[in-house]
Write an enzyme that holds these catalytic residues in place. Structure first.
Site, PDB file in Angstrom:
ATOM      1  N   ARG A 108      15.467  22.791  19.773  1.00 43.73           N
ATOM      2  CA  ARG A 108      16.693  23.038  20.274  1.00 43.73           C
ATOM      3  C   ARG A 108      16.822  24.547  20.010  1.00 43.73           C
ATOM      4  NH1 ARG A 108      21.017  17.913  18.166  1.00 43.73           N
ATOM      5  NH2 ARG A 108      22.155  20.841  18.432  1.00 43.73           N
ATOM      6  N   ARG A 125      36.576  18.888  16.937  1.00 45.73           N
ATOM      7  CA  ARG A 125      36.419  20.713  16.064  1.00 45.73           C
ATOM      8  C   ARG A 125      36.734  21.183  15.726  1.00 45.73           C
ATOM      9  NH1 ARG A 125      30.312  19.158  18.029  1.00 45.73           N
ATOM     10  NH2 ARG A 125      29.347  20.227  17.277  1.00 45.73           N
ATOM     11  N   ARG A 160      14.069  21.177  11.967  1.00 47.11           N
ATOM     12  CA  ARG A 160      13.945  20.048  13.561  1.00 47.11           C
ATOM     13  C   ARG A 160      13.286  20.765  14.417  1.00 47.11           C
ATOM     14  NH1 ARG A 160      20.169  18.135  14.056  1.00 47.11           N
ATOM     15  NH2 ARG A 160      20.225  20.056  15.115  1.00 47.11           N
ATOM     16  N   LYS A 168      24.798  13.838  10.410  1.00 50.01           N
ATOM     17  CA  LYS A 168      25.820  12.812  10.565  1.00 50.01           C
ATOM     18  C   LYS A 168      25.279  11.885  11.842  1.00 50.01           C
ATOM     19  CE  LYS A 168      28.343  15.778  13.184  1.00 50.01           C
ATOM     20  NZ  LYS A 168      27.830  17.367  11.819  1.00 50.01           N
ATOM     21  N   ARG A 213      26.489  28.578  14.623  1.00 51.70           N
ATOM     22  CA  ARG A 213      27.036  27.792  14.593  1.00 51.70           C
ATOM     23  C   ARG A 213      28.057  27.548  13.011  1.00 51.70           C
ATOM     24  NH1 ARG A 213      21.993  23.846  15.853  1.00 51.70           N
ATOM     25  NH2 ARG A 213      23.763  22.368  16.209  1.00 51.70           N
TER      26      ARG A 213
HETATM   27  P1  AMP Z   1      26.351  19.498  17.753  1.00 53.98           P
HETATM   28  O1  AMP Z   1      25.172  18.331  19.030  1.00 53.98           O
HETATM   29  O2  AMP Z   1      27.744  18.505  17.899  1.00 53.98           O
HETATM   30  O3  AMP Z   1      25.767  19.957  17.412  1.00 53.98           O
HETATM   31  O4  AMP Z   1      26.983  19.890  19.846  1.00 53.98           O
HETATM   32  C1  AMP Z   1      26.273  20.519  20.163  1.00 53.98           C
HETATM   33  C2  AMP Z   1      27.601  21.427  21.075  1.00 53.98           C
HETATM   34  O5  AMP Z   1      27.852  21.238  21.925  1.00 53.98           O
HETATM   35  C3  AMP Z   1      28.183  22.336  20.224  1.00 53.98           C
HETATM   36  O6  AMP Z   1      27.413  23.640  19.752  1.00 53.98           O
HETATM   37  C4  AMP Z   1      29.352  22.959  21.154  1.00 53.98           C
HETATM   38  O7  AMP Z   1      29.043  23.816  21.799  1.00 53.98           O
HETATM   39  C5  AMP Z   1      28.591  21.239  22.317  1.00 53.98           C
HETATM   40  N1  AMP Z   1      29.923  20.854  21.227  1.00 53.98           N
HETATM   41  C6  AMP Z   1      29.864  19.103  21.040  1.00 53.98           C
HETATM   42  N2  AMP Z   1      31.354  19.035  20.606  1.00 53.98           N
HETATM   43  C7  AMP Z   1      31.897  19.602  20.777  1.00 53.98           C
HETATM   44  C8  AMP Z   1      33.463  19.586  21.174  1.00 53.98           C
HETATM   45  N3  AMP Z   1      34.348  18.752  20.478  1.00 53.98           N
HETATM   46  N4  AMP Z   1      34.121  20.536  20.795  1.00 53.98           N
HETATM   47  C9  AMP Z   1      33.727  21.995  21.754  1.00 53.98           C
HETATM   48  N5  AMP Z   1      32.272  22.556  21.981  1.00 53.98           N
HETATM   49  C10 AMP Z   1      31.089  20.706  21.469  1.00 53.98           C
END
Ligand code: AMP
Length: 208
Positions: free
Chosen positions: A155, A88, A122, A13, A166
């Site tokens: 990460r 989400r 990654r 994404k 996740r």
């Molecule tokens: P991402 O980079 O989108 O995978 O987000 C990394 C982390 O940020 C996720 O595993 C969540 O802990 C937090 N996070 C990101 N977006 C959201 C969201 N819309 N709602 C809740 N937690 C979020």
């Protein structure tokens, strides 16, 4: 153009968002990036969410919704935006519908085995944040950033235990969200397996 990108972690994404942002002249907003920026800078928000991100869980809706609402109210979002990583949950989607009218919700689809291969390879520069991949985008020198010479790290949430968590969290929370957007007639499915350039072409097609 007002878009939401849905898709499991590792579906690409972020890469697609960077391409789509230039192709459509819209702002890319990643809630994950906002949280990581705050953690890196030790802000009150960063301190609040660090343990949640490290474990792969979700930040509470209340906090996340407020951040996105404030961000979308900024003038640079007026021509359009692309939300990556938000919503989400159905609760977040309902809140979003209250302050933004979306054109489409793009659902990037990828098999679990491919997701795991992508995420576990990654690497990111500790200093400048540039992303690499051990097989698909390796740095010139192992463990060293091509751009600034900084150390490349994994990460915490790309480590195997967090990836599993996740994907579980994603499946549990996002399927209802996909159903919700489908019922609203906004959902467009896209195969996330091809190269980013091919996916961008598919994206332009479905948005016509
Ligand atoms: P991402 O980079 O989108 O995978 O987000 C990394 C982390 O940020 C996720 O595993 C969540 O802990 C937090 N996070 C990101 N977006 C959201 C969201 N819309 N709602 C809740 N937690 C979020």
């Amino acid at each position: 153009m007002k878009l939401v990108f849905l898709g499991p972690p590792g579906a690409g994404k972020g890469t697609l968002a960077a391409l789509a942002k230039d192709a459509f002249g819209i702002v890319h907003i990643s809630t994950g990036d906002i949280f990581r920026f705050n953690i890196k800078n030790g802000t009150p928000l960063g301190l609040k969410v660090k343990a949640i991100l490290d474990s792969g869980g979700l930040v509470p809706d209340e906090t996340t919704i407020e951040i996105v609402k404030d961000r979308l109210a900024q003038p640079d979002c007026a021509p359009g935006f692309l939300l990556d990583g938000f919503p989400r949950t159905v609760n977040q989607a309902e809140a979003l519908a209250g302050f933004a009218q979306l054109e489409a919700v793009i659902n990037f689809k990828l098999a679990d085995a491919q997701i795991i291969a992508r995420l576990s390879g990654r690497r990111v520069c500790k200093v400048c944040g540039t992303g690499f991949h051990l097989t698909s985008l390796p740095p010139k020198k192992a463990g060293v950033c091509d751009k600034c010479g900084g150390e490349l790290i994994q990460r915490k949430d790309d480590e195997p235990a967090s990836i599993a968590e996740r994907l579980k969290v994603y499946a549990e929370n996002t399927q209802p969200l996909i159903d919700w957007y489908k019922a609203k007639g906004l959902l467009k499915n896209i195969d996330a397996a091809p190269s980013p350039e091919v996916i961008l072409k598919d994206l332009k097609k479905v948005l016509k």
